[in-house]
Motif scaffolding. Structure first.
Motif, PDB file in Angstrom:
ATOM      1  N   SER A   1       0.818  -1.176   0.036  1.00 13.95           N
ATOM      2  CA  SER A   1       0.163  -0.068   0.098  1.00 13.95           C
ATOM      3  C   SER A   1       0.922   1.068   0.025  1.00 13.95           C
ATOM      4  CB  SER A   1      -0.907  -0.053   1.186  1.00 13.95           C
ATOM      5  OG  SER A   1      -0.193  -0.052   2.492  1.00 13.95           O
ATOM      6  N   PHE A   2       0.429   2.507  -0.685  1.00 15.15           N
ATOM      7  CA  PHE A   2       1.114   3.425  -0.836  1.00 15.15           C
ATOM      8  C   PHE A   2       0.454   4.835  -0.773  1.00 15.15           C
ATOM      9  CE2 PHE A   2       3.391   6.560  -3.416  1.00 15.15           C
ATOM     10  CZ  PHE A   2       4.565   6.672  -2.887  1.00 15.15           C
ATOM     11  N   GLY A   3       0.801   5.668  -0.065  1.00 15.31           N
ATOM     12  CA  GLY A   3      -0.004   7.023  -0.025  1.00 15.31           C
ATOM     13  C   GLY A   3       1.123   8.118  -0.052  1.00 15.31           C
ATOM     14  N   PHE A   4       0.612   9.164  -0.990  1.00 16.11           N
ATOM     15  CA  PHE A   4       1.865  10.182  -1.202  1.00 16.11           C
ATOM     16  C   PHE A   4       1.067  11.594  -1.392  1.00 16.11           C
ATOM     17  CE2 PHE A   4       5.300  12.431  -3.435  1.00 16.11           C
ATOM     18  CZ  PHE A   4       6.148  12.281  -2.706  1.00 16.11           C
ATOM     19  N   ARG A   5       1.082  12.495  -0.319  1.00 21.34           N
ATOM     20  CA  ARG A   5       0.874  13.840  -0.415  1.00 21.34           C
ATOM     21  C   ARG A   5      -0.837  13.899  -0.734  1.00 21.34           C
ATOM     22  NH1 ARG A   5       4.524  17.871  -0.435  1.00 21.34           N
ATOM     23  NH2 ARG A   5       2.941  19.300  -1.312  1.00 21.34           N
ATOM     24  N   GLY A   6      -1.498  12.787  -0.066  1.00 21.09           N
ATOM     25  CA  GLY A   6      -2.981  12.721  -0.074  1.00 21.09           C
ATOM     26  C   GLY A   6      -3.628  11.823  -1.361  1.00 21.09           C
ATOM     27  N   VAL A   7      -2.530  11.173  -1.987  1.00 29.65           N
ATOM     28  CA  VAL A   7      -3.046  10.300  -3.135  1.00 29.65           C
ATOM     29  C   VAL A   7      -2.756   8.878  -2.647  1.00 29.65           C
ATOM     30  CG1 VAL A   7      -2.597   9.604  -5.489  1.00 29.65           C
ATOM     31  CG2 VAL A   7      -2.443  12.083  -5.002  1.00 29.65           C
ATOM     32  N   THR A   8      -3.768   7.876  -2.525  1.00 29.27           N
ATOM     33  CA  THR A   8      -3.682   6.670  -2.159  1.00 29.27           C
ATOM     34  C   THR A   8      -3.631   5.821  -3.419  1.00 29.27           C
ATOM     35  OG1 THR A   8      -4.740   7.210  -0.130  1.00 29.27           O
ATOM     36  CG2 THR A   8      -4.573   4.928  -0.651  1.00 29.27           C
ATOM     37  N   PHE A   9      -2.841   5.062  -3.758  1.00 26.47           N
ATOM     38  CA  PHE A   9      -2.683   4.096  -4.677  1.00 26.47           C
ATOM     39  C   PHE A   9      -3.788   3.065  -4.753  1.00 26.47           C
ATOM     40  CE2 PHE A   9       1.868   4.564  -6.965  1.00 26.47           C
ATOM     41  CZ  PHE A   9       1.654   5.933  -6.904  1.00 26.47           C
ATOM     42  N   SER A  10      -4.194   2.736  -5.930  1.00 27.42           N
ATOM     43  CA  SER A  10      -5.191   1.552  -6.239  1.00 27.42           C
ATOM     44  C   SER A  10      -4.312   0.162  -6.418  1.00 27.42           C
ATOM     45  CB  SER A  10      -5.867   1.849  -7.399  1.00 27.42           C
ATOM     46  OG  SER A  10      -5.227   1.624  -8.609  1.00 27.42           O
ATOM     47  N   GLU A  11      -5.020  -0.877  -6.452  1.00 29.40           N
ATOM     48  CA  GLU A  11      -4.076  -2.136  -6.615  1.00 29.40           C
ATOM     49  C   GLU A  11      -3.400  -2.136  -7.994  1.00 29.40           C
ATOM     50  OE1 GLU A  11      -3.652  -4.800  -4.858  1.00 29.40           O
ATOM     51  OE2 GLU A  11      -4.728  -3.696  -3.434  1.00 29.40           O
ATOM     52  N   ALA A  12      -4.075  -1.389  -9.197  1.00 30.06           N
ATOM     53  CA  ALA A  12      -3.433  -1.225 -10.242  1.00 30.06           C
ATOM     54  C   ALA A  12      -2.219  -0.210 -10.351  1.00 30.06           C
ATOM     55  CB  ALA A  12      -4.198  -0.539 -11.428  1.00 30.06           C
ATOM     56  N   ASP A  13      -2.203   0.557  -9.653  1.00 30.11           N
ATOM     57  CA  ASP A  13      -1.121   1.422  -9.348  1.00 30.11           C
ATOM     58  C   ASP A  13       0.080   0.944  -8.667  1.00 30.11           C
ATOM     59  OD1 ASP A  13      -2.380   3.969 -10.624  1.00 30.11           O
ATOM     60  OD2 ASP A  13      -3.199   4.421  -8.461  1.00 30.11           O
ATOM     61  N   LEU A  14      -0.313   0.199  -7.679  1.00 33.49           N
ATOM     62  CA  LEU A  14       0.508  -0.819  -6.966  1.00 33.49           C
ATOM     63  C   LEU A  14       1.397  -1.846  -7.827  1.00 33.49           C
ATOM     64  CD1 LEU A  14      -1.111  -1.194  -3.561  1.00 33.49           C
ATOM     65  CD2 LEU A  14       0.679   0.077  -3.861  1.00 33.49           C
ATOM     66  N   ALA A  15       0.704  -2.493  -8.704  1.00 34.74           N
ATOM     67  CA  ALA A  15       1.101  -3.239  -9.357  1.00 34.74           C
ATOM     68  C   ALA A  15       2.007  -2.752 -10.626  1.00 34.74           C
ATOM     69  CB  ALA A  15       0.150  -3.915 -10.210  1.00 34.74           C
ATOM     70  N   ALA A  16       1.713  -1.452 -11.163  1.00 31.11           N
ATOM     71  CA  ALA A  16       2.730  -0.745 -11.864  1.00 31.11           C
ATOM     72  C   ALA A  16       3.789  -0.203 -11.284  1.00 31.11           C
ATOM     73  CB  ALA A  16       1.784   0.374 -12.505  1.00 31.11           C
ATOM     74  N   CYS A  17       3.613   0.327  -9.808  1.00 34.35           N
ATOM     75  CA  CYS A  17       4.853   0.568  -9.198  1.00 34.35           C
ATOM     76  C   CYS A  17       5.832  -0.452  -8.884  1.00 34.35           C
ATOM     77  CB  CYS A  17       4.354   1.567  -7.794  1.00 34.35           C
ATOM     78  SG  CYS A  17       5.529   1.726  -6.560  1.00 34.35           S
ATOM     79  N   ASN A  18       5.260  -1.859  -8.401  1.00 36.68           N
ATOM     80  CA  ASN A  18       6.264  -2.683  -8.126  1.00 36.68           C
ATOM     81  C   ASN A  18       6.881  -3.471  -9.259  1.00 36.68           C
ATOM     82  OD1 ASN A  18       6.032  -3.016  -5.212  1.00 36.68           O
ATOM     83  ND2 ASN A  18       3.973  -3.815  -5.323  1.00 36.68           N
ATOM     84  N   GLY A  19       6.009  -3.223 -10.469  1.00 41.44           N
ATOM     85  CA  GLY A  19       6.573  -3.625 -11.811  1.00 41.44           C
ATOM     86  C   GLY A  19       8.132  -3.104 -12.009  1.00 41.44           C
ATOM     87  N   VAL A  20       8.520  -2.210 -11.293  1.00 45.28           N
ATOM     88  CA  VAL A  20       9.761  -1.725 -11.683  1.00 45.28           C
ATOM     89  C   VAL A  20      10.979  -2.615 -11.247  1.00 45.28           C
ATOM     90  CG1 VAL A  20      10.255  -0.583  -9.563  1.00 45.28           C
ATOM     91  CG2 VAL A  20      11.372   0.481 -11.473  1.00 45.28           C
ATOM     92  N   LEU A  21      10.649  -3.444 -10.155  1.00 45.37           N
ATOM     93  CA  LEU A  21      11.719  -4.702  -9.865  1.00 45.37           C
ATOM     94  C   LEU A  21      11.592  -5.796 -10.686  1.00 45.37           C
ATOM     95  CD1 LEU A  21      10.763  -4.832  -6.114  1.00 45.37           C
ATOM     96  CD2 LEU A  21      12.639  -3.667  -7.236  1.00 45.37           C
ATOM     97  N   VAL A  22      10.517  -5.981 -11.517  1.00 45.58           N
ATOM     98  CA  VAL A  22      10.463  -7.210 -12.505  1.00 45.58           C
ATOM     99  C   VAL A  22      11.144  -6.827 -13.705  1.00 45.58           C
ATOM    100  CG1 VAL A  22       9.184  -8.519 -14.082  1.00 45.58           C
ATOM    101  CG2 VAL A  22       8.524  -8.018 -11.539  1.00 45.58           C
ATOM    102  N   ALA A  23      10.681  -5.541 -14.184  1.00 45.93           N
ATOM    103  CA  ALA A  23      11.164  -4.888 -15.619  1.00 45.93           C
ATOM    104  C   ALA A  23      12.559  -4.459 -15.153  1.00 45.93           C
ATOM    105  CB  ALA A  23      10.306  -3.811 -15.785  1.00 45.93           C
ATOM    106  N   GLY A  24      13.179  -4.178 -13.960  1.00 47.80           N
ATOM    107  CA  GLY A  24      14.829  -3.566 -14.006  1.00 47.80           C
ATOM    108  C   GLY A  24      14.836  -2.383 -14.526  1.00 47.80           C
ATOM    109  N   ARG A  25      13.646  -1.542 -14.507  1.00 46.78           N
ATOM    110  CA  ARG A  25      13.484   0.030 -14.883  1.00 46.78           C
ATOM    111  C   ARG A  25      14.592   0.736 -13.968  1.00 46.78           C
ATOM    112  NH1 ARG A  25       7.796   0.887 -16.123  1.00 46.78           N
ATOM    113  NH2 ARG A  25       7.289  -1.293 -16.028  1.00 46.78           N
TER     114      ARG A  25
END
Length: 109
Positions: A85-109
């Motif tokens: 879960s992630f919240g930043f300056r009043g924005v709380t991430f959805s499940e899709a946002d979290l998947a995109a965020c965590n995808g940085v580890l898989v993609a190696g970006r």
């Protein structure tokens, strides 16, 4: 002169015409929080000038820089590991946002 003083006092007591147009501001949310998928052993990390304090799987920062939440999320994932879960300056991430965020580890970006 007396009527002028009474008029000024009445205007001050009612707040005046400009006071009715002022609307309260929403509280500014300047902090961030995240929940890690795996507890961390770090008690804090400094990220973009903000100190993130961590205890087990929860990390918080009372004040973070104004930047795109996804960018911050991805950089924090690289630093701390996958998050649930992630919240930043009043924005709380959805499940899709979290998947995109965590995808940085898989993609190696």
């Amino acid at each position: 002169m007396r009527s002028l003083i009474i008029a000024v006092a009445a205007l001050a007591a009612t707040g005046g015409p400009a006071m009715s147009e002022i609307k309260p501001h929403a509280p500014r949310q300047e902090g961030g929080w995240l929940t890690l998928q795996t507890p961390t052993t770090q008690d804090h990390t400094v990220f973009d000038g903000a100190v993130w304090r961590c205890k087990a799987d929860i990390c918080r920062s009372p004040q973070v820089k104004a930047m795109p939440p996804m960018r911050s999320c991805r950089r924090l994932v690289r630093e701390l590991g996958p998050i649930s879960s992630f919240g930043f300056r009043g924005v709380t991430f959805s499940e899709a946002d979290l998947a995109a965020c965590n995808g940085v580890l898989v993609a190696g970006r």
